[in-house]
Design a protein around this motif. Sequence first.
Motif, PDB file in Angstrom:
ATOM      1  N   ARG A   1     -83.035  30.284 -49.991  1.00  0.00           N
ATOM      2  CA  ARG A   1     -82.307  29.336 -49.118  1.00  0.00           C
ATOM      3  C   ARG A   1     -82.698  27.895 -49.440  1.00  0.00           C
ATOM      4  O   ARG A   1     -81.837  27.018 -49.588  1.00  0.00           O
ATOM      5  CB  ARG A   1     -82.601  29.654 -47.654  1.00  0.00           C
ATOM      6  CG  ARG A   1     -82.030  30.982 -47.176  1.00  0.00           C
ATOM      7  CD  ARG A   1     -82.251  31.149 -45.681  1.00  0.00           C
ATOM      8  NE  ARG A   1     -81.838  32.461 -45.216  1.00  0.00           N
ATOM      9  CZ  ARG A   1     -80.587  32.785 -44.899  1.00  0.00           C
ATOM     10  NH1 ARG A   1     -79.630  31.891 -45.027  1.00  0.00           N
ATOM     11  NH2 ARG A   1     -80.303  34.009 -44.473  1.00  0.00           N
TER      12      ARG A   1
ATOM     13  N   ALA B   1     -86.391  35.492 -49.868  1.00  0.00           N
ATOM     14  CA  ALA B   1     -85.165  35.066 -49.198  1.00  0.00           C
ATOM     15  C   ALA B   1     -85.266  33.627 -48.710  1.00  0.00           C
ATOM     16  O   ALA B   1     -84.317  32.836 -48.829  1.00  0.00           O
ATOM     17  CB  ALA B   1     -84.863  36.007 -48.026  1.00  0.00           C
TER      18      ALA B   1
ATOM     19  N   HIS C   1     -78.675  36.610 -53.337  1.00  0.00           N
ATOM     20  CA  HIS C   1     -78.438  37.422 -52.140  1.00  0.00           C
ATOM     21  C   HIS C   1     -78.183  38.874 -52.517  1.00  0.00           C
ATOM     22  O   HIS C   1     -78.751  39.806 -51.904  1.00  0.00           O
ATOM     23  CB  HIS C   1     -77.259  36.855 -51.354  1.00  0.00           C
ATOM     24  CG  HIS C   1     -76.909  37.646 -50.135  1.00  0.00           C
ATOM     25  ND1 HIS C   1     -77.586  37.503 -48.946  1.00  0.00           N
ATOM     26  CD2 HIS C   1     -75.966  38.609 -49.921  1.00  0.00           C
ATOM     27  CE1 HIS C   1     -77.077  38.329 -48.039  1.00  0.00           C
ATOM     28  NE2 HIS C   1     -76.085  39.013 -48.616  1.00  0.00           N
TER      29      HIS C   1
ATOM     30  N   VAL D   1     -73.214  35.909 -47.262  1.00  0.00           N
ATOM     31  CA  VAL D   1     -74.351  35.020 -47.565  1.00  0.00           C
ATOM     32  C   VAL D   1     -74.567  33.990 -46.472  1.00  0.00           C
ATOM     33  O   VAL D   1     -75.704  33.745 -46.041  1.00  0.00           O
ATOM     34  CB  VAL D   1     -74.124  34.321 -48.916  1.00  0.00           C
ATOM     35  CG1 VAL D   1     -75.291  33.385 -49.231  1.00  0.00           C
ATOM     36  CG2 VAL D   1     -73.959  35.354 -50.021  1.00  0.00           C
TER      37      VAL D   1
END
Length: 829
Positions: free
Chosen positions: A578, A574, A707, A822
């Motif tokens: 990003r 994750a 996501h 998101v």
Amino acid sequence: YVFEAFPANNNHSSTKKKKYALKRINCSDQELLQSCRHEAGIHRSLPSNHPNLLELLGLKFEQDFTSASSASSSSLPEEYNVCYMLFPYLRNSLRGEITLRNILLNQDDHRQKQQHDYNNNSLQRQSFATVEVIHLFRGILDALLAMHNANISHRDVKLENVLLSLSTYGDHHHYNTARSAARSKYTPILIDYGSAGPLTTPPLTTRHSILNLMEVASTHTTFSYRPPELSDVGNLRASSSCIVDYGKVDVWSLGCVLFGLLHGVSPFEMEFVKDNNNDDGYGYDGKRRSGGREKQQQQQEEDSTNKAATLPPTNTWSKLSPKQKSTLLTPLSNANTRIFHNFIHLTKRLSLLTTRERLRLLDYIVERVYLLVCIPETSRIARNIVMSQGRKGMDNEAVDDFKGLVCFRYTLDEDDMYQTFDQWDELAAEPTISISSSSSITNDSSSSPPSLSSSKPIAVGRDIITSACLLRASAALRTKIRSRGGDEVYEWERWLRQELWLQNQLLAKKQQQQDNNSKSTTDPLQPWQGKDFFANKIQPASIVLHKFRTRQWDEFTFLSKDVNKKMTKMERSAVIARFDFLRDVIMGVTSAKEAEIVVLDILLRAEEEAMSNGGGSGLDRYLEKFLPLVESWTLWMALTRPSPMQRHARVFSLLDAMDDVDSVGAGIFADDDEMENVKAAMDEYEFGASAGGKRLAAAILKRMSTHLMLEEKKGIPDGGDVSVDFILPSKFAKGSEWEKQWPEEEERVEWMNRIGNLALVSSRPRSRTAKKKGADSSWEQKCVNFKKEPWLLTRQLIELDGWDAAAVQDQQKDILSLTDLVWSFGTKE
């Protein structure tokens, strides 16, 4: 070269033959040709009958076939190969007169040699009388006044540029009618107008103009007669008020000439004269120094001892043994050792040449070589040499100037200077695939990443260093720095000085604590210098920025399993998703580039936390609280395209929040209107209409797909370049299936470039057959291609029966609804 010349019809047997001075200049390039024309133009602009100005009697350009350089490859017209200038013949010079009078002789030696006769060319010192000084100086002043009245400055007034004429030269001019009764047998003539130019010049508004002034000052003025404003040009700051008045430059040089008339040299050459005189035990004032002769005798004894212990001068370097060479080089510094090796190499090459070849080499150096440089040990001069890399210093960039500041001006020890310089060069070399010790990037996160302070050379490239300096200086100074014309180096130096001051304040407190806690005297701590600034600020920032831009996520310490053991595999994926989104948006959208200031700051803080504490609450604060905010803010900036002032204000707010340990970033997005603005901008954005819009759409769709895949506990495809494909083609044949499903042209134009009509695809080259036949133009063929894609949003499209206006609108709504999931704009804690 200057030759004696005679008229063609002059009788050489005559005892009163008339002489002229013929100046011959080889114009081997356009620059020398323009210089000759410039000097001739200055002569034409000055009064032709002034007794203290040198008159140009004739000028001619012609081809010289005897010169090897001109006969080979001259790009100039034949008649402009050689320039001849004809002047009156003046045998005596002011410098020669000072030498004949032995004005530089100290007073003690003058008293010892009074018995000698000056007319017999003895060593007797005979200064100019006061009336002679006034006469000579007034003549030079009159010449300079005539030039200034013509709006011309000489710029190189010195003793060597004054010739002396007997009273016959210039006596017939009307200028002499009002002369003072105080006359000398010589009339001063100011010469050498090659450096002359206008009295005033345009303001120095750019770094380029300052560097140009530095070159002009070093080329056309003499250092010992140069005023302060031209001696330290590198410290000038470009602005509309930065103007050099060359009239004042001439006045400063006049003062040095007046001093030279009295003492024989410029006041800024006097230190050399003092040193020479003090070797004999006498000062410049003529007073006896205590122990002068004794010190000289002692020095002679030491020299004799050293000479006996050293190697015989008849032994050449090639005949010395390795031990003898080591003994000879041991006392030398690193810089002098390099100079010595260069000298040995040059003499070895010259020894192989014949006498004729050496003469040809000398001619080539005289005509073609701009400057021969011997690298000095002085940091200030070394910095100027760094600034002068490239085409006479004109092609160097601001990062080169900053490199000189860090390595030389703000570093104290010479060895540290060159070590930092070499480390900078290693960092600025062409980058490799991976900066780690391995040859390729590995997906095994258990491998230990290299430390930022690794002793192995790490290359990131010169552009990365420049970007890192811009980003970190903006973050430290909380100001927008423009990268134009080299002026950013001033802000970089301000950043450097600020960091040095802060770190040295901390060292002073630490030193005081050590002294208070220790009963004995402790060694003083070394001050923070340029070498520390490079090792702790520039190098880590450049390495981290290189990792970020090249997607080397496995190389970050805070993402390593061995260091951050609390982070699960999904959490790690994750975080990478990003940062990957931020990287794609920053590199692809111009209006989001300011986000890189905050991203680099977060990465550096995360690396520091991981290296010092192995993770913990500090790392969680940056990755869980601030990273989502930066991601949301970057999307807002890319879609709404605010002004640069608004973007920088948001950047500095985020930096201030991260500096506040009690803050979690609340209030960066004050209300829900920000989120609605982003969704509205995404809904109306014509992504497919521009290359930047397509890159932004690809980043958004990729982030949404990752996501969804993380929520379903699925693996994320390896990072790589992606693009978007028009589901409804921008062009299709008449009568095709697309025309039947989209009969209205206005409807096609309305939805063609919306994000709902774009599908995320992996960037791979299409075959020539597919391009020619249009095999993927139909909806069925598109579904076949979409099924091969690893991205979830793209694969979901194959569940649809067709692609019409209703399908595009539904896809648009689904994408906008994913925005709430998101990115969280209004998160407050």
